[in-house]
Design a protein around this motif. Sequence first.
Motif, short mmCIF file in Angstrom:
data_model
loop_
_atom_site.label_atom_id
_atom_site.label_comp_id
_atom_site.label_asym_id
_atom_site.label_seq_id
_atom_site.Cartn_x
_atom_site.Cartn_y
_atom_site.Cartn_z
N PHE A 177 0.86 -1.19 0.00
CA PHE A 177 0.00 0.00 0.00
C PHE A 177 0.88 1.22 0.00
CE2 PHE A 177 0.37 -2.28 3.92
CZ PHE A 177 0.86 -1.38 4.83
N SER A 178 0.30 2.41 -0.10
CA SER A 178 1.04 3.64 -0.34
C SER A 178 1.97 4.01 0.82
CB SER A 178 0.05 4.79 -0.57
OG SER A 178 0.72 6.04 -0.61
N SER A 179 3.25 4.23 0.49
CA SER A 179 4.22 4.65 1.49
C SER A 179 3.97 6.09 1.95
CB SER A 179 5.64 4.53 0.94
OG SER A 179 6.60 4.95 1.87
N HIS A 180 3.54 6.94 1.02
CA HIS A 180 3.23 8.33 1.39
C HIS A 180 2.12 8.37 2.44
CE1 HIS A 180 5.63 9.15 -2.11
NE2 HIS A 180 5.45 10.46 -2.02
N MET A 181 1.14 7.49 2.29
CA MET A 181 0.04 7.47 3.24
C MET A 181 0.50 6.91 4.59
SD MET A 181 -2.40 8.91 1.79
CE MET A 181 -3.51 8.64 3.15
N ILE A 182 1.46 6.00 4.59
CA ILE A 182 1.99 5.49 5.85
C ILE A 182 2.57 6.64 6.67
CG2 ILE A 182 3.82 4.10 6.90
CD1 ILE A 182 3.46 2.06 4.71
N PHE A 183 3.46 7.41 6.06
CA PHE A 183 4.09 8.52 6.78
C PHE A 183 3.06 9.54 7.22
CE2 PHE A 183 7.90 6.78 4.83
CZ PHE A 183 8.88 7.06 5.77
N SER A 184 2.18 9.93 6.32
CA SER A 184 1.21 10.98 6.65
C SER A 184 0.28 10.55 7.78
CB SER A 184 0.41 11.35 5.40
OG SER A 184 1.24 11.88 4.40
N LEU A 185 -0.25 9.34 7.71
CA LEU A 185 -1.18 8.87 8.74
C LEU A 185 -0.49 8.68 10.09
CD1 LEU A 185 -3.29 6.35 6.65
CD2 LEU A 185 -4.09 8.51 7.64
N VAL A 186 0.73 8.17 10.08
CA VAL A 186 1.47 8.02 11.34
C VAL A 186 1.72 9.38 11.97
CG1 VAL A 186 3.72 7.41 12.31
CG2 VAL A 186 2.53 5.81 10.81
N LYS A 220 -0.47 8.01 -9.25
CA LYS A 220 0.72 7.43 -8.62
C LYS A 220 0.41 6.12 -7.93
CE LYS A 220 3.00 11.87 -7.97
NZ LYS A 220 3.61 12.83 -7.01
N HIS A 221 -0.85 5.93 -7.54
CA HIS A 221 -1.29 4.69 -6.91
C HIS A 221 -2.71 4.39 -7.36
CE1 HIS A 221 1.83 3.48 -4.00
NE2 HIS A 221 2.09 4.76 -3.87
N TYR A 222 -3.07 3.12 -7.28
CA TYR A 222 -4.46 2.75 -7.46
C TYR A 222 -5.24 3.12 -6.19
CZ TYR A 222 -2.91 -0.06 -11.46
OH TYR A 222 -2.38 -0.47 -12.65
N THR A 223 -6.55 3.16 -6.32
CA THR A 223 -7.39 3.48 -5.17
C THR A 223 -7.23 2.45 -4.07
OG1 THR A 223 -9.00 4.49 -6.68
CG2 THR A 223 -9.75 4.01 -4.45
N VAL A 224 -7.01 1.18 -4.44
CA VAL A 224 -6.85 0.13 -3.43
C VAL A 224 -5.60 0.39 -2.59
CG1 VAL A 224 -5.54 -1.39 -4.97
CG2 VAL A 224 -6.81 -2.35 -3.05
N ASP A 225 -4.55 0.95 -3.17
CA ASP A 225 -3.33 1.24 -2.42
C ASP A 225 -3.58 2.23 -1.30
OD1 ASP A 225 -2.32 -0.30 -4.45
OD2 ASP A 225 -1.48 1.39 -5.56
N VAL A 226 -4.37 3.26 -1.61
CA VAL A 226 -4.68 4.29 -0.62
C VAL A 226 -5.67 3.77 0.41
CG1 VAL A 226 -5.63 6.61 -0.29
CG2 VAL A 226 -4.16 6.13 -2.26
#
Length: 306
Positions: A177-186, A220-226
């Motif tokens: 899944f999205s690495s950008h979302m990992i950082f942002s959500l953490v 940059k990502h599919y919806t499933v990744d996010v």
Amino acid sequence: MSLYIGREASKLWKRICAETTTEFNLLADNWKYILAGLICQYIHGLAARGVHYLHRPGPVLQDTGFFLLPELGQERAYVSETVFTFVFLSFVLWTFHPFIFKTKKIYTVLIWCRVLAFLVACQFLRIITFYSTQLPGPNYHCREGSRLATLPRPDNPLEVLVFIPRGVLYGCGDLIFSSHMIFSLVFVRTYQKYGTRRFIKQCAWVIVVVQSLLIIASRKHYTVDVTVAWYTVNLVVFFIDRKLTEMPERSLGAVLPLAKDVRMKDDHVKLVNDPAADRRLLRSPANGKVSEDSNNVHGGDVLDSL
């Protein structure tokens, strides 16, 4: 006016020096966790580069997000990266605010120990996921016909072990899944718990939602990744946070990790069993003066708070 500025500058310098000493002591006790977290960041980057060698370009998969959201185009791909950079830098600066401001609720070293623990757990799951199945990347440089879609076979191990930031930005294959979302959500969840500004908390969640949509609109990502990132990261942070030792409250005057505060509790039990020692601890100063340092707390207050 110059006298006032000089006095405030002197107070600020003393505050920075005092905080540096405190954080250095904490770093001396927790440097192994910080180092391990940083090494895992390198391993995650190494894994993302490794899957790029396995990536095979193909037709972009059917995606609901691509159908609903307008495509920003390759020339506007910087928009989502700009939002992410803003979130990243804002959080980093916030973690170092105890060095400058009087109002302090966190310790920089301890907050980064927790953040790195969250990141490592999420990234470990991410590595397992994108190595299990390689999807054709939807990003423009990952599509058929792009020379960056697949990396050529490396001539030596250094080409794999040493990678530059540009190579990370133009990676392919590390989708779910999205690495950008990992950082942002953490980062946002951490500020949600330890931050003090309600308005900033609300804005942070709005920004993360906007970033999610921009990532999909930028292809940059599919919806499933996010989508997977949203529930996976939140669940991982929730369960790991319950297992970690809670950080000491700065309002209690504590300057050491909770593990050392436990010894203070043991000492308190001994004092209860020894009334004479208890009276010595709580005895008023001989000169009748009270310290003017707002960060100091009387021993009795600390023991009562425990």
